[in-house]
Design an enzyme around this catalytic site. Structure first.
Site, short mmCIF file in Angstrom:
data_model
loop_
_atom_site.label_atom_id
_atom_site.label_comp_id
_atom_site.label_asym_id
_atom_site.label_seq_id
_atom_site.Cartn_x
_atom_site.Cartn_y
_atom_site.Cartn_z
N CYS A 32 11.60 5.65 5.38
CA CYS A 32 11.59 5.84 4.22
C CYS A 32 10.70 7.91 4.12
O CYS A 32 10.26 8.31 3.46
CB CYS A 32 10.46 5.26 4.09
SG CYS A 32 10.43 3.69 3.54
N HIS A 57 3.64 9.37 1.44
CA HIS A 57 4.64 8.27 1.27
C HIS A 57 3.45 7.27 0.58
O HIS A 57 3.19 7.14 0.74
CB HIS A 57 4.98 7.94 2.15
CG HIS A 57 6.13 7.09 2.20
ND1 HIS A 57 7.22 6.48 1.46
CD2 HIS A 57 6.54 5.80 2.81
CE1 HIS A 57 7.49 5.78 1.31
NE2 HIS A 57 6.66 4.67 2.16
N ASN A 74 7.37 1.61 -3.92
CA ASN A 74 8.27 2.30 -2.72
C ASN A 74 9.78 2.04 -2.65
O ASN A 74 10.70 1.41 -2.51
CB ASN A 74 8.02 1.48 -1.22
CG ASN A 74 8.46 2.65 0.17
OD1 ASN A 74 9.00 3.39 -0.17
ND2 ASN A 74 7.95 1.55 0.49
O1 UT7 Z 1 7.94 1.93 3.82
C1 UT7 Z 1 7.39 0.92 4.79
C2 UT7 Z 1 7.34 -0.84 3.32
N1 UT7 Z 1 6.27 -1.35 4.10
C3 UT7 Z 1 5.12 -1.52 3.56
O2 UT7 Z 1 4.89 -0.38 3.56
C4 UT7 Z 1 4.27 -2.49 4.41
C5 UT7 Z 1 3.73 -2.72 4.89
N2 UT7 Z 1 2.55 -3.57 4.36
C6 UT7 Z 1 1.63 -4.11 3.62
O3 UT7 Z 1 1.56 -3.44 2.02
C7 UT7 Z 1 0.97 -5.52 2.33
O4 UT7 Z 1 1.53 -5.94 4.26
C8 UT7 Z 1 2.05 -6.25 1.75
C9 UT7 Z 1 1.62 -5.90 0.57
C10 UT7 Z 1 3.21 -6.66 2.90
C11 UT7 Z 1 1.32 -7.47 1.76
O5 UT7 Z 1 0.12 -7.16 1.64
P1 UT7 Z 1 -1.46 -8.39 2.43
O6 UT7 Z 1 -2.36 -7.81 2.18
O7 UT7 Z 1 -1.07 -7.85 4.41
O8 UT7 Z 1 -0.71 -9.56 2.59
P2 UT7 Z 1 -0.65 -11.43 3.22
O9 UT7 Z 1 0.44 -10.59 4.05
O10 UT7 Z 1 -1.85 -11.21 4.62
O11 UT7 Z 1 -0.70 -12.66 2.66
C12 UT7 Z 1 -1.59 -12.34 1.73
C13 UT7 Z 1 -0.88 -13.22 1.06
C14 UT7 Z 1 0.29 -15.20 1.81
O12 UT7 Z 1 -0.65 -16.01 1.44
P3 UT7 Z 1 -1.48 -17.48 2.41
O13 UT7 Z 1 -0.59 -17.61 4.05
O14 UT7 Z 1 -2.86 -16.05 2.13
O15 UT7 Z 1 -1.76 -18.94 1.96
C15 UT7 Z 1 1.42 -14.78 1.54
O16 UT7 Z 1 2.29 -15.71 1.45
O17 UT7 Z 1 0.00 -13.69 0.03
C16 UT7 Z 1 0.79 -14.43 -0.18
N3 UT7 Z 1 2.52 -13.14 -0.34
C17 UT7 Z 1 2.77 -13.37 -1.83
N4 UT7 Z 1 1.50 -13.97 -2.68
C18 UT7 Z 1 1.98 -13.54 -4.14
C19 UT7 Z 1 2.95 -12.79 0.49
N5 UT7 Z 1 3.55 -12.00 -0.97
C20 UT7 Z 1 3.52 -12.56 -1.96
C21 UT7 Z 1 4.15 -12.09 -3.47
N6 UT7 Z 1 2.73 -12.60 -5.24
N7 UT7 Z 1 4.86 -11.23 -3.60
#
Ligand code: UT7
Length: 369
Positions: free
Chosen positions: A113, A251, A281
């Site tokens: 990125c 970004h 993104n």
């Molecule tokens: O340029 C590099 C690219 N990478 C990034 O920018 C990633 C940086 N990280 C992030 O942006 C965030 O960590 C995410 C958006 C990827 C995830 O957000 P989060 O607040 O860290 O969520 P999480 O991973 O803690 O997930 C929370 C819950 C989980 O369920 P449980 O375990 O609490 O039951 C996930 O399974 O949300 C669930 N989940 C979803 N639910 C609905 C994960 N993805 C999704 C989804 N829709 N798309």
């Protein structure tokens, strides 16, 4: 001795027209508009009906027109991307041909990125040292063919797009004034796309049949840490204070990451440009597209001090401090356009999914084929 700077004199973007909304994705995956908006700020993203070179070429033609410089005068093409159509030949040489710049040097940069921002550093350095007098720097990405559309952890986050800038040697103190480039190589395994390189060929994995290894929360933490420290470092190099910054053009990976970086950098959100809601993104394309739109929306005033922090796979991170020139409008416009598209974004995505489950079924209409 006169110090040579690399002023940004042209800019142009190209967004493919097909829009994939959160609602569309919720019909494909176990996700919802609520979840995506509240966790990321993303409402929709673009899915390309053409290949990466086409997207990048249209952006480049628009940037050249904005600077009123002919393609044949360009001395360097730097192409920032991690979604190459080919590794050999590189993407930059294709653009060299398309813009008609036979004398130009041409190379690709891949820091995921941050590739556009790293490319901006490389081109600026080559202008400052008088190796070349101008450069076309592109940030373009076609993520959709490489996305694992069955994985909700990543499929909701990314989109396709391209943008480019023209740099020209100047005695005025413009362009990149200072930057910090860094990499958390120890964390490179927290973002790995399996199936996107030669190492998979002898393991029976077809190129482009991807699986994303993606530790979202850890990437989030490192992104905030890397971008915040790079902002602080860059400002300190020239003794600038946060209040000197007119606009942060970061970004765009997650609205919550942007807000956390702004808070740590002590810049209020009113002075941060955000367009993640429209595009998600777009990897290397996010910063130059955001820059183009900030200019279009008159958020960049003549002489403005811009701060551009980024992070990406690797995990690379950086921040660039840019002094804008006196002109904030394009000199000319380009007639370059993408070919028309009839297909809805969801149809293009379904083709990508089909290819993953039945690789031999890949239709030739997709950009990746
Ligand atoms: O340029 C590099 C690219 N990478 C990034 O920018 C990633 C940086 N990280 C992030 O942006 C965030 O960590 C995410 C958006 C990827 C995830 O957000 P989060 O607040 O860290 O969520 P999480 O991973 O803690 O997930 C929370 C819950 C989980 O369920 P449980 O375990 O609490 O039951 C996930 O399974 O949300 C669930 N989940 C979803 N639910 C609905 C994960 N993805 C999704 C989804 N829709 N798309």
């Amino acid at each position: 001795m006169t110090v040579i700077h690399a002023a940004i004199t042209g800019w142009g973007k190209c967004l493919p027209p097909a829009v994939l909304s959160n609602h569309d994705l919720s019909g494909l995956l176990d996700t919802s508009d609520d979840w995506i908006v509240s966790r990321t700020g993303i409402r929709e993203r673009r899915i390309s009906h053409v290949g990466l070179e086409e997207l990048a070429y249209v952006a480049a033609a628009r940037a050249l027109a904005a600077a009123a410089i002919s393609g044949s005068s360009i001395e360097l093409v730097v192409f920032g991307t991690c979604s190459h159509e080919d590794q050999v030949p590189n993407m930059a040489s294709g653009i060299q041909v398309r813009i008609g710049a036979p004398a130009a040097a041409a190379f690709d940069i891949n820091t995921a990125c941050t590739s556009f921002l790293y490319g901006l550093s490389a081109a600026t350095a080559l202008i400052r040292t008088q190796v070349v007098r101008n450069a076309l720097v592109i940030g373009a990405e076609l993520i959709s063919p490489f996305m694992d559309w069955s994985d909700r952890d990543v499929a909701v986050l990314f989109g396709d797009g391209a943008a480019a800038v023209v740099l020209e040697a100047s005695e005025r103190e413009e362009g990149v004034l200072a930057e910090k480039l860094g990499c958390y190589g120890d964390a490179r395994e927290i973002l790995r796309v399996h199936g996107m390189g030669g190492r998979y060929a002898n393991r029976g994995v077809l190129y482009g049949i991807t699986r994303w290894q993606f530790e979202g929360q850890e990437i989030f933490k490192r992104a905030v840490q890397g971008m915040s420290s790079a902002c602080e470092d860059t400002l300190a190099r020239l003794s600038f204070r946060p209040q000197d910054v007119d606009l942060v053009v970061p970004h765009q990976a997650n609205l919550r990451i942007i807000e956390a970086v702004a808070k740590r950098a002590h810049v209020p959100m009113e002075r941060v440009y955000v367009n993640i809601q429209r595009y998600g993104n777009m990897s290397a394309a996010t910063v130059p597209v955001a820059l183009c739109e900030a200019l279009e929306e008159r958020r960049v005033r003549p002489g403005a001090l811009l701060l551009m922090p980024g992070f990406g796979g690797g995990l690379s991170y950086c921040a660039h401090l840019v002094r804008w020139g006196s002109r904030t409008t394009p000199l000319k416009s380009s007639t370059a356009e993408l070919p028309p598209n009839e297909r809805p974004a969801l149809e293009i995505v379904r083709e990508c999914l089909e290819r993953k489950t039945r690789p031999s079924a890949a239709p030739s209409t997709t950009p990746f084929a």
